[in-house]
Design a protein around this motif. Structure first.
Motif, PDB file in Angstrom:
ATOM      1  N   ARG A 206       1.031  -1.384   0.123  1.00  9.05           N
ATOM      2  CA  ARG A 206       0.360  -0.206   0.018  1.00  9.05           C
ATOM      3  C   ARG A 206       0.593   0.954  -0.006  1.00  9.05           C
ATOM      4  O   ARG A 206       0.491   2.435   0.179  1.00  9.05           O
ATOM      5  N   VAL A 207       2.281   0.833   0.609  1.00  7.54           N
ATOM      6  CA  VAL A 207       2.935   2.744   0.455  1.00  7.54           C
ATOM      7  C   VAL A 207       3.604   2.682  -0.694  1.00  7.54           C
ATOM      8  O   VAL A 207       4.355   3.953  -1.279  1.00  7.54           O
ATOM      9  N   SER A 208       4.156   1.724  -1.061  1.00  8.06           N
ATOM     10  CA  SER A 208       5.786   1.474  -3.008  1.00  8.06           C
ATOM     11  C   SER A 208       5.273   0.720  -3.596  1.00  8.06           C
ATOM     12  O   SER A 208       4.824  -0.743  -2.972  1.00  8.06           O
ATOM     13  N   GLN A 209       5.385   1.082  -4.949  1.00  6.53           N
ATOM     14  CA  GLN A 209       5.437  -0.034  -5.551  1.00  6.53           C
ATOM     15  C   GLN A 209       6.363  -0.398  -7.006  1.00  6.53           C
ATOM     16  O   GLN A 209       6.225   0.652  -6.989  1.00  6.53           O
ATOM     17  N   LYS A 210       6.593  -1.405  -6.904  1.00  7.28           N
ATOM     18  CA  LYS A 210       7.538  -1.331  -8.415  1.00  7.28           C
ATOM     19  C   LYS A 210       6.451  -0.959  -9.876  1.00  7.28           C
ATOM     20  O   LYS A 210       5.007  -1.374 -10.213  1.00  7.28           O
ATOM     21  N   MET A 211       6.796  -0.292 -10.486  1.00  3.81           N
ATOM     22  CA  MET A 211       6.434  -0.090 -12.097  1.00  3.81           C
ATOM     23  C   MET A 211       6.153  -1.051 -12.644  1.00  3.81           C
ATOM     24  O   MET A 211       7.828  -1.931 -13.527  1.00  3.81           O
ATOM     25  N   MET A 212       5.814  -2.281 -13.061  1.00  6.09           N
ATOM     26  CA  MET A 212       5.776  -3.196 -14.367  1.00  6.09           C
ATOM     27  C   MET A 212       4.869  -3.105 -15.834  1.00  6.09           C
ATOM     28  O   MET A 212       4.202  -2.698 -15.708  1.00  6.09           O
ATOM     29  N   LYS A 213       5.541  -3.780 -16.722  1.00  2.00           N
ATOM     30  CA  LYS A 213       5.373  -3.407 -18.119  1.00  2.00           C
ATOM     31  C   LYS A 213       5.257  -4.682 -18.421  1.00  2.00           C
ATOM     32  O   LYS A 213       6.593  -6.078 -18.515  1.00  2.00           O
ATOM     33  N   LEU A 214       4.223  -5.308 -18.617  1.00  2.00           N
ATOM     34  CA  LEU A 214       4.083  -6.840 -19.612  1.00  2.00           C
ATOM     35  C   LEU A 214       3.656  -6.869 -20.289  1.00  2.00           C
ATOM     36  O   LEU A 214       2.580  -6.122 -20.748  1.00  2.00           O
ATOM     37  N   THR A 215       4.400  -7.658 -21.285  1.00  2.00           N
ATOM     38  CA  THR A 215       3.902  -8.183 -22.859  1.00  2.00           C
ATOM     39  C   THR A 215       3.224  -9.737 -23.307  1.00  2.00           C
ATOM     40  O   THR A 215       4.321  -9.853 -22.920  1.00  2.00           O
ATOM     41  N   LYS A 216       2.714  -9.461 -23.953  1.00  2.00           N
ATOM     42  CA  LYS A 216       1.638 -10.139 -24.035  1.00  2.00           C
ATOM     43  C   LYS A 216       2.125 -10.830 -25.438  1.00  2.00           C
ATOM     44  O   LYS A 216       1.716 -10.941 -26.306  1.00  2.00           O
TER      45      LYS A 216
ATOM     46  N   PHE B  35       1.122   4.975  -5.669  1.00  2.00           N
ATOM     47  CA  PHE B  35       0.336   5.271  -6.228  1.00  2.00           C
ATOM     48  C   PHE B  35      -0.933   4.990  -4.582  1.00  2.00           C
ATOM     49  O   PHE B  35      -0.789   4.119  -3.905  1.00  2.00           O
ATOM     50  N   VAL B  36      -2.164   5.275  -4.599  1.00  2.00           N
ATOM     51  CA  VAL B  36      -3.358   5.138  -4.079  1.00  2.00           C
ATOM     52  C   VAL B  36      -3.545   4.029  -4.565  1.00  2.00           C
ATOM     53  O   VAL B  36      -3.380   3.399  -5.527  1.00  2.00           O
ATOM     54  N   PRO B  37      -4.441   2.756  -3.408  1.00  2.00           N
ATOM     55  CA  PRO B  37      -5.050   1.332  -3.768  1.00  2.00           C
ATOM     56  C   PRO B  37      -5.548   1.074  -4.693  1.00  2.00           C
ATOM     57  O   PRO B  37      -6.589   1.659  -4.574  1.00  2.00           O
ATOM     58  N   LEU B  38      -4.872   0.202  -5.506  1.00  2.00           N
ATOM     59  CA  LEU B  38      -5.908  -0.371  -6.370  1.00  2.00           C
ATOM     60  C   LEU B  38      -7.264  -1.020  -5.958  1.00  2.00           C
ATOM     61  O   LEU B  38      -7.096  -1.625  -4.478  1.00  2.00           O
ATOM     62  N   LEU B  39      -8.601  -0.661  -5.978  1.00  5.71           N
ATOM     63  CA  LEU B  39      -9.747  -1.435  -5.514  1.00  5.71           C
ATOM     64  C   LEU B  39     -10.441  -2.521  -6.102  1.00  5.71           C
ATOM     65  O   LEU B  39     -10.396  -2.360  -7.614  1.00  5.71           O
ATOM     66  N   GLY B  40     -11.029  -2.691  -4.789  1.00  3.98           N
ATOM     67  CA  GLY B  40     -11.653  -4.469  -5.653  1.00  3.98           C
ATOM     68  C   GLY B  40     -11.742  -5.761  -5.172  1.00  3.98           C
ATOM     69  O   GLY B  40     -10.418  -6.169  -4.642  1.00  3.98           O
ATOM     70  N   THR B  41     -11.966  -6.323  -6.295  1.00  2.00           N
ATOM     71  CA  THR B  41     -11.830  -8.285  -5.800  1.00  2.00           C
ATOM     72  C   THR B  41     -10.647  -8.750  -5.931  1.00  2.00           C
ATOM     73  O   THR B  41     -10.103  -9.204  -5.739  1.00  2.00           O
ATOM     74  N   GLY B  42      -9.914  -7.604  -7.262  1.00  2.00           N
ATOM     75  CA  GLY B  42      -8.195  -8.270  -7.205  1.00  2.00           C
ATOM     76  C   GLY B  42      -7.279  -7.230  -6.737  1.00  2.00           C
ATOM     77  O   GLY B  42      -6.292  -7.278  -7.127  1.00  2.00           O
ATOM     78  N   GLY B  43      -7.772  -6.323  -6.037  1.00  5.53           N
ATOM     79  CA  GLY B  43      -7.010  -5.535  -6.022  1.00  5.53           C
ATOM     80  C   GLY B  43      -6.885  -5.389  -4.214  1.00  5.53           C
ATOM     81  O   GLY B  43      -7.149  -6.448  -3.559  1.00  5.53           O
ATOM     82  N   TRP B  44      -6.889  -4.521  -3.252  1.00  5.79           N
ATOM     83  CA  TRP B  44      -6.776  -3.921  -2.048  1.00  5.79           C
ATOM     84  C   TRP B  44      -8.616  -3.783  -1.888  1.00  5.79           C
ATOM     85  O   TRP B  44      -9.012  -2.503  -2.086  1.00  5.79           O
ATOM     86  N   ARG B  45      -9.123  -4.967  -1.382  1.00  2.00           N
ATOM     87  CA  ARG B  45     -10.896  -5.034  -0.712  1.00  2.00           C
ATOM     88  C   ARG B  45     -10.908  -4.083   0.297  1.00  2.00           C
ATOM     89  O   ARG B  45     -10.312  -3.958   1.371  1.00  2.00           O
TER      90      ARG B  45
END
Length: 218
Positions: A182-192, A208-218
């Motif tokens: 929730r405090v610090s994140q690495k920026m990820m680039k994913l190429t399919k 960043f602020v936390p991503l909310l939702g089922t796949g994030g911070w609920r």
């Protein structure tokens, strides 16, 4: 109705902001031109106009922020936007990132978790000539009804990479997402590369602020 005025002073402040971002390492001229073209002060309450061209994030309500311009430019540069790309943005927020993508001539679908921000930005962006598709919902699940996408950008910090987003990405598509705590994140680039192979690249730390939702911070 709020009067939107873009003065010579504002334009000069934008040029200075672009110079700051360029010195920090952003090289994509199309991205820099988009930042230079968007009156960022339009996205601020009038009391904060004097801060609009600082390279900082600022609160916009509902526990959310308008991202630091350098961060917007960094994510956009990683996304490798081409004219006509179909892009899903997770986290509409103020609409500033969506406006940058729109000026790069992408087809933008943007989804917001917070109803108040969704309603506010859905009304605001068309007023400044930015035409994107707005959705209210759980962006951590993506937007399967409009998939697949050429590019996906997540503007909130996720605990993990949501598998739903990779599924909704076209082969050769790119996902840019900050992943961490929730405090610090690495920026990820994913190429399919294919349906079973993902090329993963890791960049600097961001907050960043936390991503909310089922796949994030609920």
């Amino acid at each position: 109705m709020l009067k939107l005025e873009d003065s010579y002073r504002h334009k000069g402040q934008r040029r200075e902001l672009v110079n700051v971002i360029r010195k920090k390492g952003i090289k994509n001229e199309a991205v820099l031109n988009a930042i230079n073209a968007i009156p960022r002060h339009f996205f601020f309450d009038s009391a904060l106009h004097s801060h609009a061209y600082e390279d900082k994030a600022f609160p916009i309500g509902e526990g959310q922020t308008i991202s630091q311009p350098y961060t917007v430019a960094f994510q956009t540069e990683l996304l490798e936007v081409n004219k006509g790309d179909k892009i899903l943005e997770i986290g509409t927020g103020s609409g500033y990132q969506a406006a940058v993508l729109y000026l790069l001539e992408a087809q933008v679908h943007t989804i917001e978790f917070q109803p108040k921000l969704y309603e506010r930005t859905k009304k605001f962006l068309p007023r400044i000539g930015v035409k994107v598709k707005f959705y209210l919902g759980d962006g951590s699940k993506g937007l399967p009804q409009k998939a697949p996408y050429d590019k996906i950008i997540v503007t909130a910090g996720a605990p993990v990479i949501p598998n739903d987003l990779l599924k909704q990405l076209k082969v050769n598509g790119i996902l840019v997402i900050p992943v961490g705590n929730r405090v610090s994140q690495k920026m990820m680039k994913l190429t399919k590369i294919s349906e079973t192979k993902i090329l993963q690249e890791e960049y600097d730390n961001f907050a960043f602020v936390p991503l909310l939702g089922t796949g994030g911070w609920r």
